[in-house]
Each structure stands twice: as structure tokens, then as C-alpha cells.
Design a protein around this motif. Structure first.
Motif, mmCIF file in Angstrom:
data_model
loop_
_atom_site.group_PDB
_atom_site.id
_atom_site.type_symbol
_atom_site.label_atom_id
_atom_site.label_comp_id
_atom_site.label_asym_id
_atom_site.label_seq_id
_atom_site.Cartn_x
_atom_site.Cartn_y
_atom_site.Cartn_z
ATOM 1 N N ARG A 148 32.220 40.393 -117.700
ATOM 2 C CA ARG A 148 32.746 41.545 -118.383
ATOM 3 C C ARG A 148 31.778 42.760 -118.098
ATOM 4 O O ARG A 148 32.282 43.869 -118.279
ATOM 5 N N ALA A 149 30.626 42.545 -118.241
ATOM 6 C CA ALA A 149 29.713 43.657 -118.204
ATOM 7 C C ALA A 149 28.388 43.491 -117.592
ATOM 8 O O ALA A 149 27.715 42.219 -117.483
ATOM 9 N N THR A 150 27.766 44.525 -117.088
ATOM 10 C CA THR A 150 26.155 44.479 -116.631
ATOM 11 C C THR A 150 25.437 45.449 -117.165
ATOM 12 O O THR A 150 26.185 46.486 -117.814
ATOM 13 N N TYR A 151 24.019 45.544 -116.877
ATOM 14 C CA TYR A 151 23.350 46.590 -117.322
ATOM 15 C C TYR A 151 23.494 48.013 -116.900
ATOM 16 O O TYR A 151 23.469 47.988 -115.653
ATOM 17 N N THR A 152 23.218 48.725 -117.679
ATOM 18 C CA THR A 152 23.047 50.357 -117.178
ATOM 19 C C THR A 152 22.293 51.028 -118.336
ATOM 20 O O THR A 152 22.608 50.748 -119.564
ATOM 21 N N GLY A 153 21.442 51.770 -118.320
ATOM 22 C CA GLY A 153 20.929 52.739 -119.169
ATOM 23 C C GLY A 153 21.815 54.098 -119.665
ATOM 24 O O GLY A 153 22.687 54.453 -118.830
ATOM 25 N N ASN A 154 22.050 54.128 -120.955
ATOM 26 C CA ASN A 154 22.878 55.159 -121.523
ATOM 27 C C ASN A 154 22.263 55.724 -122.928
ATOM 28 O O ASN A 154 21.315 55.298 -123.043
ATOM 29 N N ASP A 155 23.245 56.317 -123.475
ATOM 30 C CA ASP A 155 22.731 57.116 -124.739
ATOM 31 C C ASP A 155 22.589 56.265 -125.852
ATOM 32 O O ASP A 155 22.930 54.837 -125.817
ATOM 33 N N PRO A 772 15.504 44.025 -115.556
ATOM 34 C CA PRO A 772 14.343 44.700 -114.831
ATOM 35 C C PRO A 772 14.530 45.268 -113.747
ATOM 36 O O PRO A 772 13.913 46.089 -113.222
ATOM 37 N N SER A 773 15.208 44.657 -112.670
ATOM 38 C CA SER A 773 15.294 45.024 -111.359
ATOM 39 C C SER A 773 16.078 46.697 -111.309
ATOM 40 O O SER A 773 15.932 47.469 -110.683
ATOM 41 N N LYS A 774 17.087 46.626 -112.266
ATOM 42 C CA LYS A 774 17.785 48.019 -112.529
ATOM 43 C C LYS A 774 16.890 49.039 -113.127
ATOM 44 O O LYS A 774 16.866 50.146 -112.501
ATOM 45 N N HIS A 775 16.039 48.864 -113.977
ATOM 46 C CA HIS A 775 14.946 49.480 -114.373
ATOM 47 C C HIS A 775 14.113 50.120 -113.163
ATOM 48 O O HIS A 775 13.413 51.353 -113.135
ATOM 49 N N LEU A 863 7.969 48.310 -117.651
ATOM 50 C CA LEU A 863 8.705 49.773 -117.525
ATOM 51 C C LEU A 863 7.600 50.553 -117.250
ATOM 52 O O LEU A 863 6.518 50.345 -117.608
ATOM 53 N N GLY A 864 7.669 51.507 -116.280
ATOM 54 C CA GLY A 864 6.529 52.540 -115.635
ATOM 55 C C GLY A 864 5.991 51.894 -114.244
ATOM 56 O O GLY A 864 5.021 52.388 -113.838
ATOM 57 N N ILE A 865 6.565 51.079 -113.693
ATOM 58 C CA ILE A 865 6.370 50.453 -112.362
ATOM 59 C C ILE A 865 6.273 51.685 -111.472
ATOM 60 O O ILE A 865 5.410 51.808 -110.598
ATOM 61 N N GLY A 866 7.257 52.642 -111.356
ATOM 62 C CA GLY A 866 7.532 53.473 -110.634
ATOM 63 C C GLY A 866 6.218 54.517 -110.683
ATOM 64 O O GLY A 866 5.709 54.795 -109.672
ATOM 65 N N ALA A 867 5.908 54.822 -111.926
ATOM 66 C CA ALA A 867 4.703 55.749 -111.968
ATOM 67 C C ALA A 867 3.268 54.939 -111.516
ATOM 68 O O ALA A 867 2.701 55.520 -110.904
ATOM 69 N N ASP A 868 3.372 53.531 -111.485
ATOM 70 C CA ASP A 868 2.350 52.914 -111.175
ATOM 71 C C ASP A 868 2.071 53.066 -109.656
ATOM 72 O O ASP A 868 1.169 53.145 -109.047
ATOM 73 N N ILE A 869 3.256 53.091 -109.010
ATOM 74 C CA ILE A 869 3.311 52.963 -107.385
ATOM 75 C C ILE A 869 2.889 54.293 -107.354
ATOM 76 O O ILE A 869 2.055 54.494 -106.171
#
Length: 877
Positions: A148-155, A772-775, A863-869
Motif C-alpha cells: 500500500r505505501a513506500t517511503y517519501t519525505g514530506n511535511d 535509508p537508501s531513499k535518504h 543522514l548527512g552522507i551526501g554532505a560527507d561525500i
């Protein structure tokens, strides 16, 4: 009205004190006296002893906004359905009644809007779990949720389970709300479990505990595993400082009561997940005397602010205790004697003293190093190959079912056809319909039902909403708001002002419901004219009509405007929202001021603060420090002269990423609501309430610790204060973790790849259906400009293709390789030359330098892996 209708047997069996419940039921009934018939006439119906008792229990502990917005018939249907399910399901009578009352019966999971979700889900789910054990039913329920549902960030607004099913996308708080509702719908005790804030990275997480066959077990909502007590969050949860849930009752279970509120209890389950330690904090005044009843807030650095994870009251010795993790906390206390805070390191001591002062002096600058709990290993659950194979098949089946449903959403071809029929611009209609997900047909019908001359205004109404609103706002509400705004189109000629602050029904994070016709019918023509000429009179009317009841509901601002108006009791934010809604209904542009949430109306070309307290109470409000009456000044963030200008590879000052600003109000700091993620902050004066402020900046290090800098200053009325944004420096380390083989390098870089030889490579192994992968994908999208400036290859590996919305906007050089078994095979080859790489928890992220050495490595959730890269690439030059 009957008395308790219970007995000592009921008291003992259900695990609550009937007398206490009766007293709280009476208090709620008094608060709801203006809705006596709608809420309490159900008690005149023929009810069994058990139905009466359980219905009273729900009323006694329900939030005020539910008394405002729902009727007794809804709650009685809910009680009867829960009792019917208990009889129908094979395990129903095996559930202890105290667990049934506290973890099956409740109609609400968190702060979602409530509807008939339980009945709808039961009808669909119950047949699937017939013949299964309770444990098997829990696992099967989660497979159903995955379909029925999978993850996404929202408000921040939490939608109902039915809305989540309609959209197929939601954040973890919404996914866990769906899973808990689903489990309760088949009579299995379930509760939503939170780490309110992570210590080692920003954000938080919610998952689910279900009671099966005599014990509590955890699952990741909508993220099935083949066995119980498994999930990607198992490892990061070992670094949590609190894992809790909320029970709407005077709960007396086996868990630690970490927050004993009069209307609900918060219980602490951290010891199920992480190493723990019980600490004591003694709060004293300036003379060393116990600060009895002082409010003590345990806080974590998260999203660049100090966020409270639990609040306790000091006892007669000024003492509070907490079972927590082995990391750092900021403890903030306030009481009659003053306020103060202290940084504590749980790993180093068990008792701490905190002194509060009438006027604490922390100097102008204070630096803290916040250290999270260390990584704690745990035994990996053993899963047979056959179980793993079947699980992977079920996951693919679930994804296919959900994808087939998503394929029914409004297509571009349908939007083009509708735009032609309604003479509306396709480039504006298409995004509205696409963002509405499974609610697109409802929005299309709304536009079709509008008179042709008003259709463009109807589209403007839809465009004024937030994305999430498009998924659960229905025609009844939309027609009410369109028709209620039509008379004022010419009265407010500024279209931007009209659309945002008259036409738009959204005020804060309340559920959108009809309110314009109601308010327009609630005032005489003379009153409407008077309020339009002087909106402050409307504010005073709303303020005198609606009593403020503070510290009753866990979440403020949840009541609908009509509900607050009818109940005549609400929290302060809900009363503010009711004023804004009433003003817009009368054609008066109104809003909540963006930084401080003060209700305002537009008059004579500027925004004016609305004072809701009646004239006779203004002095009392002023003496209490009401923010509504404070004078204003300005804060201007500036870049220090010795700090280099931001470039494509450096950290940019970003609100709620590495800095926030908070105002001291009645002995505690409240973070200002500057837009989340705003980067255009330098040399731009922000109008703020005068008072004392704390500027927090933080540099998150690779191990999760944070170098924090607190600067303190005051803003006088009419003054503009220059506030330098100073970030403590980080020494970027890029150790060598190993070196990949020539064959592996060639495979990753591609034959003849020039870029990799000069830049290195970023490698990412993904699980497409896991949060985690979506993040990680989201962070790569957010940092695409910086990564494109770097220019090196970014190689993504997955065993199944991620959703298109997760891939859109990635850096141009990012490529995806989907191989059912090959992705793990490639990772195994890398593990052979990188001894510290485990590869068990995905996503796995590596940065390779030009010498083929691994210089950055991350496994599992963070969270913050992108900034670490980006930081690693900068350090490598």
C-alpha cells in the motif's frame, strides 16, 4: 447520566483506575458542554456494561480537538468494532485485557486525522491472516502495508491511513500509523515507537511494536522482513538516547514512565534497543535549595537546534531520573526561581547538578561538543536461504501491486484532455493532478463542477494548497472555500495577497475542512461590516469566545476552525487558526506571522498583529509575557570577515541544517520558524520580537558528534542586530580503508574513462524500497550542483530499479546499474580488499580516490552522507 457503570473486577482487569477515569471523563464532559448533544447522547442508547466503560475511557483521555471535530456516534461505532474484532479473530481472547484497552482499542495512533480506516482495513486484511499464528499475522500485515505505501519525505502534517493508501507514499510517521492501525484492525496490540530525535544524525524515526504470542516485537512499517525483530533501524537504534511511545491513559505497565502527563503517559522502551544508564539530575536554585516542580527538559542537538526528547517535573528533592543512552544531552530547566541549562556526558557520570538563576549569564559565546552514543553491535538474525528467497519474491510482488495502483493516477494524456475540456492551461493543471496521486479524480470532478467563469479561480485555489493537501482535500471542502472566497475577488485586487491569505484555506498544519459558509452564517451583516473595517474587533470576539486550555493536548493546532468555534475550548494555536479562518471567510487577508506564529491581518497596506485576548485581559496577558504584545526589532545574519566566501564545495549557511535562532520565552528557548533549508540568509533583516536570543551553529562530524557554538544577544525594540554566523571548523579526515583491484576499478570506472582517473569515483549500493537508501538519493539530488561541479562518476548499484521520483534530479554524471544478483557480487569483490567493510547493511557508500583507494565509507542508515561525500571530495582536492 450513569455513574461508572463498572466494578472492581473491571478496574483490575483493564488495568486502569475507574474512579480516576470517571473524574477525567467528567472534566472532558465539562469542557465539551457546548457539544453535549453531539458527543454524549450516545450514552442514552442501549449499551452493554463493557461498551459504556470503554466509551467513557476513550472520552476521558481523548484530546480536546477530537471532542471538537467528531461526534459520539463515531466513537461508539469504533468501540463496537473493536469488541467485535476481539471475538472474531482467533487470538482475540488471548490478548490480556489491559493490552486490549491500551493498544487495540485506541482509535488514534498519533496526530493523524481520524476516519473509518480501521473498518476499511479490517475488511481487506482479516481474510489474509485467517489460519495464521499471531506472529505470522504480524509479518503478513507488514507485507500488506508494503503493497500500500513506500517511503517519501514530506511535511509535518500526518495524514490518515486511508490517505496514505490513496497516495502510496508517506514518511515513517505515516507508514507506522498505517501499520499500527492495520494491526489493531485485526485485534493485535500495536504501538508506534519513536526515537524522538537521533543523537548521531539529524531527523528521527518511527517504527512499530506488535504484541504476539506473549511478547512485544518490532517491525519496520511498510518495510517487511522475513522475521520479527529485524529492520534497517536496528543498528542505529543502538545509538538512540530515547525510544518511546505515547499512551492515552494513566498507564501503569511494566515500562518506565518517562513523562507522566495528566492526560497521557509516555513510556520508555530504550532498553529493548540500546545500552542504557539511569541518570539523576538535581535542580537547585541560586542558594542551593531544591527547585521543587521545576520543569526539566532533556534535549538533543538535531536539525541545528536543541530539541526536547522528554520533559519531567522535579520532585521534592529537586530530582528527576531518566533511563537514557550513553551519549551527551543538554538539560534545560525552568521553575519559579528562574531557568538554566547544562551540558552533560552520560558516559562519564550518573548524577548531575543544575543550577537555575533568575538571570543566568552564559556570556556571549559558549562552545559545546555533543557526542552521541558509540556504535553498538548486535547479533544478526539468522534467516534461511529459503526464507530469504521467499521474502524477496514477496517484496517484488508487493512493489508490483503498488506500482500497478500508481499507474492508475492521472496521466499527462488525461490532464491534457481535461485541460482542453475546461479551457485551463495544461502547464498549470498537470502538476496539480500529478501531485494529487490517487486523489486526482476528486480534483478533476471539482473543476468540472465549477461554473466555467470560475474555473480558473478554482485552479488558483488548488495551486494555493500544499502538495499533501492535494491528496486528501475533497470536493465538499473545495466548493466551500471557492464559493466563500468569490465575493471578495474584487475587494482584494492584489492577486498574490488574495490567493495566499484569502482564497487559500490552509493556515498551519490543521486538516483542511469546510469553514467559510459556517463563519459567514455565524455573523450578522452588521458584524461582518464592522469586522471588515476593524479586524481587531473580530480578533477580540474570537478571543473572548474560545477559552484557551493549555497543556492538555500533546499536539497543538489540530482542531479545525469550526470545531474550535463550536467547542469554545482549544489550545492557543488552534484559537489563532480559528481567527485566521474566520477573517479569510469575511474577505480579510490574514495569516500566522512566519517567524513567530503571531496571528495577523492585513490593513492599510501592512500586516498588523491581532490581539485575541479581550481588552480587559490585555494587561494580564502582557504581564504573562504574551508574545502577541511584544515590540519588534530586526536580526541580520552576517558573514564574519575572516570566514571565506562559500563556494561549490563548502558548507553553506542553511537554516535547520547548520544554524537556527531561538527566542527566550518564559524561561525556555523557542526556535524561530525561518523556512526550513533557507540559504539566502546573509544581509537580509528578519523582523523579530524584541527579547533575548540564542543563535546556535553546529558542525556535524563524520562520527556523528557535533561542534556547537551558542551565541547570546538581545534585540531591543526598533533595533537591528548584526549576528555573525560563525561555524566551528572541522578537520576533514579521509583515511585509507583499502584499495580496490585493477579489475574492480576498471569495472567501476568504465573502459577508457578519463574522468575517474582524475577525480576518483563515488559508489553507492542501494535497496530501492528502504528509507535509508531513499535518504541518500535525496541528498545526492540536493547536492547535485556541487557534485556536478566536481564532475567525477557516481555509480549507483541496485537489485531493483528505484522509483522514478527518487531518481529524478540526480547529478548528471550519476548512472544506475540494476542487477538482481550482480550488485551484491560487486560489493563482495570490494569487501575482499577492504577489511573493515561489512556490507550487511545498505546503503553502502564509498569514495575512491584517483589511486583507487577507499577514502570514505558508510554502511547503513545515516543522514548527512551526501554532505560527507562533498567534504571528502573537497579534502581529496
Amino acid at each position: 447520566m450513569d455513574g461508572a457503570g463498572g466494578s472492581e473486577r473491571m478496574n483490575t482487569t483493564y488495568g486502569f483506575d475507574v474512579q480516576v477515569m470517571e473524574e477525567k471523563f467528567a472534566a472532558k464532559r465539562q469542557w465539551a458542554k457546548f457539544r453535549e448533544r453531539e458527543l454524549f447522547d450516545v450514552f442514552r442508547e442501549p449499551l452493554t456494561e463493557e461498551e459504556r466503560l470503554l466509551l467513557k475511557f476513550l472520552y476521558a483521555y481523548m484530546p480536546l480537538h477530537d471532542l471538537a471535530d467528531y461526534d459520539g456516534a463515531f466513537f461508539l461505532r469504533h468501540v463496537r468494532h473493536a469488541l467485535e474484532v476481539r471475538e472474531q479473530m482467533p487470538w482475540g481472547r488471548s490478548v490480556p485485557e489491559e493490552l486490549f484497552v491500551h493498544f487495540v482499542l485506541p482509535y488514534r495512533v498519533n496526530n493523524e486525522n481520524i476516519d473509518e480506516s480501521r473498518m476499511v482495513i479490517h475488511h481487506e486484511l482479516a481474510p489474509r491472516v485467517q489460519g495464521l499464528s499471531m506472529s505470522e499475522a504480524v509479518l503478513e500485515t507488514n507485507y500488506w502495508c508494503h503493497e500500500r505505501a513506500t517511503y517519501t519525505g514530506n511535511d509535518a502534517r500526518t495524514v490518515s491511513p486511508l490517505t496514505l493508501m490513496r497516495t502510496a507514499l508517506g514518511r515513517c510517521g505515516e507508514q507506522s500509523t498505517l501499520a499500527v492501525t492495520a494491526l489493531r484492525s485485526i485485534g493485535i496490540p500495536a504501538r508506534q515507537v519513536y526515537t524522538p530525535r537521533w543523537a548521531h544524525c539529524d531527523s528521527n524515526h518511527a517504527w512499530v511494536e506488535a504484541w504476539a504470542d506473549g511478547a512485544w516485537h518490532f517491525i519496520g512499517a511498510c518495510e517487511p522482513e522475513p522475521v520479527l525483530d529485524e529492520g534497517w533501524f536496528r543498528s542505529p537504534s543502538t545509538r538512540a538516547m530515547l525510544v518511546n511511545t505515547r499512551v492515552a491513559a494513566d498507564y501503569d505497565g511494566p515500562e518506565e514512565i518517562c513523562s507522566d502527563h495528566p492526560w497521557y503517559a509516555e513510556i520508555n522502551m530504550l532498553d529493548h534497543y540500546a545500552p542504557v544508564k539511569e541518570i539523576s539530575v538535581y535542580v537547585v536554585d541560586e542558594d542551593g535549595r531544591p527547585a521543587i516542580n521545576a520543569e526539566v527538559n532533556f534535549q538533543l542537538y538535531n536539525f541545528a537546534e536543541f530539541s526536547t526528547i522528554v520533559t519531567k517535573k522535579a520532585d521534592a528533592k529537586g530530582r528527576v531520573t531518566l533511563m537514557t543512552g550513553l551519549g551527551d544531552l543538554l538539560v534545560h530547566a525552568r521553575g519559579e526561581q528562574g531557568w538554566g541549562f547544562r551540558h552533560i556526558r552520560v558516559s562519564e557520570a550518573g548524577e548531575f547538578e543544575l543550577t537555575i538563576h533568575s538571570q543566568p549569564d552564559y556570556g556571549q559565546v559558549l562552545e559545546l561538543d555533543m557526542v552521541p552514543p558509540p556504535v553498538s553491535g548486535g547479533e544478526e538474525r539468522v534467516v534461511s536461504e529459503e526464507m530469504r528467497r521467499r521474502h524477496e519474491e514477496r517484496m517484488k510482488e508487493g512493489t508490483a501491486i503498488r506500482s500497478a495502483y500508481e499507474a492508475t493516477f492521472c496521466s499527462e494524456a488525461y490532464a491534457a484532455k481535461l485541460a482542453g475540456e475546461l479551457a485551463l492551461p495544461l502547464e498549470r493543471l498537470l502538476p496539480v493532478l500529478q501531485q494529487s496521486k490517487g486523489n486526482g479524480e476528486e480534483l478533476a470532478l471539482f473543476l468540472q463542477e465549477i461554473k466555467p467563469e470560475h474555473r480558473l479561480l478554482g485552479l488558483r485555489l488548488l495551486e494555493s494548497l500544499r502538495v499533501k493537501d492535494l491528496t486528501d482535500t475533497f470536493r465538499e471542502s473545495l466548493h466551500d472555500h471557492l464559493n466563500g472566497a468569490l465575493p471578495f475577488v474584487d475587494r482584494v485586487p492584489d492577486s498574490e495577497l488574495f490567493d495566499a491569505y484569502v482564497l487559500c484555506p490552509r493556515v498551519h498544519f490543521e486538516m483542511i475542512a469546510p469553514y467559510r459558509a459556517f463563519f459567514q452564517q455565524s455573523f450578522t451583516e452588521e458584524e461582518k461590516s464592522r469586522y471588515a473595517a476593524s479586524p481587531q474587533l473580530l480578533a477580540e470576539h474570537i478571543g473572548s469566545l474560545i477559552q484557551v486550555a493549555s497543556d492538555v493536548d500533546r499536539y497543538s493546532g489540530m482542531a479545525t476552525p469550526v470545531g474550535a468555534f463550536r467547542l469554545k475550548v482549544a489550545d492557543r494555536l488552534s484559537r489563532h487558526i480559528a481567527f485566521v479562518a474566520a477573517a479569510r471567510s469575511l474577505g480579510i487577508p490574514a495569516r500566522l506571522e512566519p517567524l513567530n506564529g503571531t496571528p495577523q491581518f492585513w490593513q492599510a497596506g501592512s500586516w498588523q498583529d491581532a490581539v485575541l485576548d479581550p481588552a480587559g485581559l490585555r494587561q494580564e496577558a502582557a504581564e504573562a509575557g504574551a508574545a502577541e504584545l511584544a515590540a519588534k526589532g530586526k536580526v541580520c545574519f552576517v558573514q564574519p570577515p575572516n570566514q571565506p566566501a562559500a563556494d561549490a564545495s563548502s558548507d553553506v549557511a542553511t537554516y535547520h541544517y547548520n544554524f537556527t535562532l531561538a527566542r527566550l520565552e518564559e524561561g525556555r528557548y523557542r526556535t524561530l520558524s525561518i523556512p526550513f533549508g533557507e540559504t539566502d540568509v546573509y544581509n537580509k533583516p528578519y523582523e523579530v520580537l524584541s527579547g533575548d536570543y540564542r543563535l546556535t551553529t553546529g558542525t556535524r562530524l563524520g562520527d556523528g558528534s557535533v561542534r556547537v557554538r551558542l551565541s547570546f544577544f538581545s534585540v531591543a525594540p526598533g533595533e537591528e542586530v548584526k549576528a555573525p554566523l560563525i561555524f566551528r571548523e572541522e578537520e576533514i579526515e579521509a583515511p585509507v580503508w583499502g584499495k580496490v583491484s585493477d579489475r574492480v576499478w576498471t569495472d567501476f570506472a568504465g573502459s577508457g574513462s578519463v574522468a575517474a582517473e582524475h577525480t576518483g569515483i563515488v559508489l553507492v549500493w542501494l535497496e530501492s524500497e528502504r528509507e535509508p537508501s531513499k535518504h541518500v538519493l535525496r541528498e545526492l539530488r540536493e547536492l547535485s550542483d556541487r557534485l556536478e561541479d566536481w564532475g567525477g562518476p557516481i555509480k549507483l548499484f541496485s537489485e531493483a530499479a528505484p522509483a522514478s521520483q527518487d531518481m529524478d534530479g540526480l547529478p548528471d554524471q550519476a548512472t544506475l546499474r540494476v542487477e538482481e544478483d550482480g550488485a551484491r557480487g560487486l560489493l563482495e569483490e570490494v569487501k575482499a580488499t577492504v577489511p573493515d567493510l561489512q556490507g550487511r547493511e545498505w546503503p553502502v557508500v564509498l569514495v575512491l580516490d584517483v589511486s583507487r583507494q577507499v577514502r570514505y565509507m558508510s554502511e547503513g542508515y545515516k543522514l548527512g552522507i551526501g554532505a560527507d561525500i562533498v567534504k571528502t571530495l573537497k579534502a581529496l582536492g
